[in-house]
Design a protein around this motif. Sequence first.
Motif, PDB file in Angstrom:
ATOM      1  N   ALA A  52       8.322  -8.927  -0.299  1.00 52.13           N
ATOM      2  CA  ALA A  52       7.670  -9.416  -1.515  1.00 52.13           C
ATOM      3  C   ALA A  52       6.493  -8.544  -1.904  1.00 52.13           C
ATOM      4  O   ALA A  52       5.948  -8.690  -3.007  1.00 52.13           O
ATOM      5  N   GLU A  53       6.079  -7.627  -1.016  1.00 60.18           N
ATOM      6  CA  GLU A  53       4.982  -6.709  -1.315  1.00 60.18           C
ATOM      7  C   GLU A  53       5.425  -5.540  -2.193  1.00 60.18           C
ATOM      8  O   GLU A  53       4.578  -4.855  -2.774  1.00 60.18           O
ATOM      9  N   PHE A  54       6.743  -5.299  -2.302  1.00 61.19           N
ATOM     10  CA  PHE A  54       7.203  -4.145  -3.062  1.00 61.19           C
ATOM     11  C   PHE A  54       7.006  -4.299  -4.572  1.00 61.19           C
ATOM     12  O   PHE A  54       6.476  -3.397  -5.215  1.00 61.19           O
ATOM     13  N   PRO A  55       7.416  -5.411  -5.215  1.00 58.04           N
ATOM     14  CA  PRO A  55       7.166  -5.544  -6.660  1.00 58.04           C
ATOM     15  C   PRO A  55       5.673  -5.668  -6.935  1.00 58.04           C
ATOM     16  O   PRO A  55       4.940  -6.289  -6.167  1.00 58.04           O
ATOM     17  N   PRO A  56       5.181  -5.098  -8.043  1.00 60.31           N
ATOM     18  CA  PRO A  56       3.746  -5.175  -8.355  1.00 60.31           C
ATOM     19  C   PRO A  56       3.306  -6.606  -8.623  1.00 60.31           C
ATOM     20  O   PRO A  56       4.080  -7.443  -9.077  1.00 60.31           O
TER      21      PRO A  56
ATOM     22  N   LEU B 158      -8.141   0.705  -4.664  1.00 61.64           N
ATOM     23  CA  LEU B 158      -7.203   1.788  -4.929  1.00 61.64           C
ATOM     24  C   LEU B 158      -5.916   1.187  -5.479  1.00 61.64           C
ATOM     25  O   LEU B 158      -4.915   1.044  -4.775  1.00 61.64           O
ATOM     26  N   ALA B 159      -5.959   0.772  -6.740  1.00 63.83           N
ATOM     27  CA  ALA B 159      -4.790   0.126  -7.360  1.00 63.83           C
ATOM     28  C   ALA B 159      -3.646   1.117  -7.475  1.00 63.83           C
ATOM     29  O   ALA B 159      -3.846   2.296  -7.796  1.00 63.83           O
ATOM     30  N   ARG B 160      -2.433   0.636  -7.206  1.00 60.98           N
ATOM     31  CA  ARG B 160      -1.289   1.533  -7.277  1.00 60.98           C
ATOM     32  C   ARG B 160      -0.813   1.705  -8.723  1.00 60.98           C
ATOM     33  O   ARG B 160      -1.029   0.836  -9.571  1.00 60.98           O
ATOM     34  N   ASP B 161      -0.158   2.806  -8.969  1.00 64.43           N
ATOM     35  CA  ASP B 161       0.407   3.078 -10.283  1.00 64.43           C
ATOM     36  C   ASP B 161       1.713   2.313 -10.442  1.00 64.43           C
ATOM     37  O   ASP B 161       2.522   2.230  -9.502  1.00 64.43           O
TER      38      ASP B 161
ATOM     39  N   MET C 127       0.818  -1.212   0.000  1.00 64.82           N
ATOM     40  CA  MET C 127       0.000   0.000   0.000  1.00 64.82           C
ATOM     41  C   MET C 127       0.858   1.272   0.000  1.00 64.82           C
ATOM     42  O   MET C 127       0.418   2.323  -0.469  1.00 64.82           O
ATOM     43  N   ALA C 128       2.085   1.175   0.560  1.00 60.64           N
ATOM     44  CA  ALA C 128       2.968   2.343   0.621  1.00 60.64           C
ATOM     45  C   ALA C 128       4.179   2.183  -0.280  1.00 60.64           C
ATOM     46  O   ALA C 128       5.139   2.955  -0.173  1.00 60.64           O
TER      47      ALA C 128
ATOM     48  N   ALA D 161      -2.067   7.029   1.579  1.00 60.45           N
ATOM     49  CA  ALA D 161      -2.722   8.197   2.189  1.00 60.45           C
ATOM     50  C   ALA D 161      -4.201   8.233   1.810  1.00 60.45           C
ATOM     51  O   ALA D 161      -5.068   8.484   2.666  1.00 60.45           O
ATOM     52  N   ALA D 162      -4.502   7.967   0.535  1.00 58.26           N
ATOM     53  CA  ALA D 162      -5.902   7.949   0.097  1.00 58.26           C
ATOM     54  C   ALA D 162      -6.666   6.816   0.761  1.00 58.26           C
ATOM     55  O   ALA D 162      -7.833   6.979   1.142  1.00 58.26           O
TER      56      ALA D 162
END
Length: 611
Positions: free
Chosen positions: A558-562, A158-161, A71-72, A79-80
């Motif tokens: 492992a959460e960092f890569p999309p 809220l999908a990340r870019d 999420m971050a 934040a959203a």
Amino acid sequence: MTLAVFGVLLTAAFAAFVYLRHERLGLEGVGLAALRTVGLGAVILLVFNPGCARPATTGVPLVLLDGSLSMAAAGGRWAAALDTARVLAGAEGTVLVFGSSVREGAPVEPSDGVSRLEPALAVARGLARPITVVTDGELTDKNAMAMAPVGQLDVVLLARDTVPSAALLEIAVPPSVQRGDSITVMLTVGTFGDLRADSAWLEVHDGARRVVARQLPLPSAPARVRRRVTLPTASLGLGATVLAFRLGAEGDQDARDDVRQRVITVTDQPAVVIIVDPADWEGRFLVETFDRISGAPVRGYARTGETAWIEMRSVRAVPESRVVGAARNAGLLVVRGSRSSLDAFRPRGPSWWWPSGADGDPAFDMGDWYATTPVPASPLASDLARIDWDSLPPLIGVATSQADSTVWVALTAQRGRRGAARPVLLSASVGSRRTLVSSATGFWRWALRGGLGAEAVRTVVSAGMDWLLQTDRTDVTDVRIAGTGVATRGTPLVVEWTGVSIPDSATMILTSDAVEERYVVAPDPAGRAELWLEPGTYAWSVEGTTNAGMAVVESYSAEFPPSSVATLSDQVGARAGLIQERFLRQRWWMFLLALAALVGEWAWRQRRGLP
């Protein structure tokens, strides 16, 4: 539902025909027809029992907020998501954060290394409250939405870019090597977004010292690719070392997935030494098999002449004195050859003798020998019983004379599946040392066949090694960090106790950056306990024991890569905004309506004097 409506319409038509056409009661007939239609129509609807869904009911809202590190991450919308959860919960609602665990209250920053939704849904299940999930959709359990309470769920996605990035996704490093050997490292590199770089730099560091630097070609993004890198051990000291692998690529906008760490132990002596005297095909097979299975340094030596020896991995000539020294100091000595070869090296610890039957050795009965089932009772039986031995190809030959003093037999074979069975794997008594004898040749046939044959070889070797390296003491309890001794950020280090005496609690001493801390842990019945630590390198020990080692909590997650959110999107569209379906029989007033209409029609007919 269609049949129920058709039945009501048919009832209405029949009632109108009876009262308006047959009995010609005029306006009074309209009232009687209406009562019959209502009464019988209600009965028909109750028989078919249709249901319906309606918008979510109002109530105290329950918000499930994704608290995983994705999420971050770069492009994330934490934040959203945090603002959305607080607005949806309002003053009276509840926010539950899910990830590694489920907890109440929204954190300032996400910290969980996994994003499991199912435990949060299990908490929410059965609550008569509207539920909203706020997430980026990158769930560890992507099918968890199927477990949601039907109709009580809404989702804010809220999908990340996706930003240009290159990431070190996986690192495979042997846990231990012998000094002088090279280290083969397998890397998995991922590229994401609009990354235009076609190569990256890989640097390997031992602390502040750079061990090696390599340039790696990169595929066009998005893609995954495996790369092999070889490291020398000459620059590493003996004992445990923490290696840091750093990846750099032009245009990479997320640096948190570029550094990985691994613990590797460099030893002066190999744990397993294999002597092949003389060199043959099965000896080479043994070295490769033990090397794959043991997880410890393995050194193989083969005699190629009367007095000439080679190291089997590098194929370099070595003096016989080095072979003798390695054999004497080995944790496990494996000898492929004659009995005189085994006696010549005089092993100090456990040994495993594989007679060769070379050059038509008369001590071997050559032919097709098939392993038999069931396996005899032995310390290895629990492992060996899992294999269907009757389905394996035959061995080449079996020794006619067995060990001097057989303790137990673990596996037998018959020639041509007929006649008396002979031992092909047995234990021999040689003083206080544990010794195994594989009194057959041709095990390589099983490995070359693949499938069940390869599994049979792995089972024999791993079960034999486990038994040979066991201690005879029954009061020994070992402690280790599970896996490679490395945990990713937001996940625990798992400590494992093995042995007959697992304590109710233990004190672990961890030192990082010269700061010593003590943790009291309570192993579960399986002997496992979890340590939740901040990223860093830790030297650990267990108070009151000799167990100690190195452990690492990486800054990588492992959460960092999309990752994909397609499955979640499909499930959201199917479930958002509905509540539990209610059926007609759950409405008590329908029964009252049917009874009142039918009784009213009967009373009216009685007043008119109708039958």
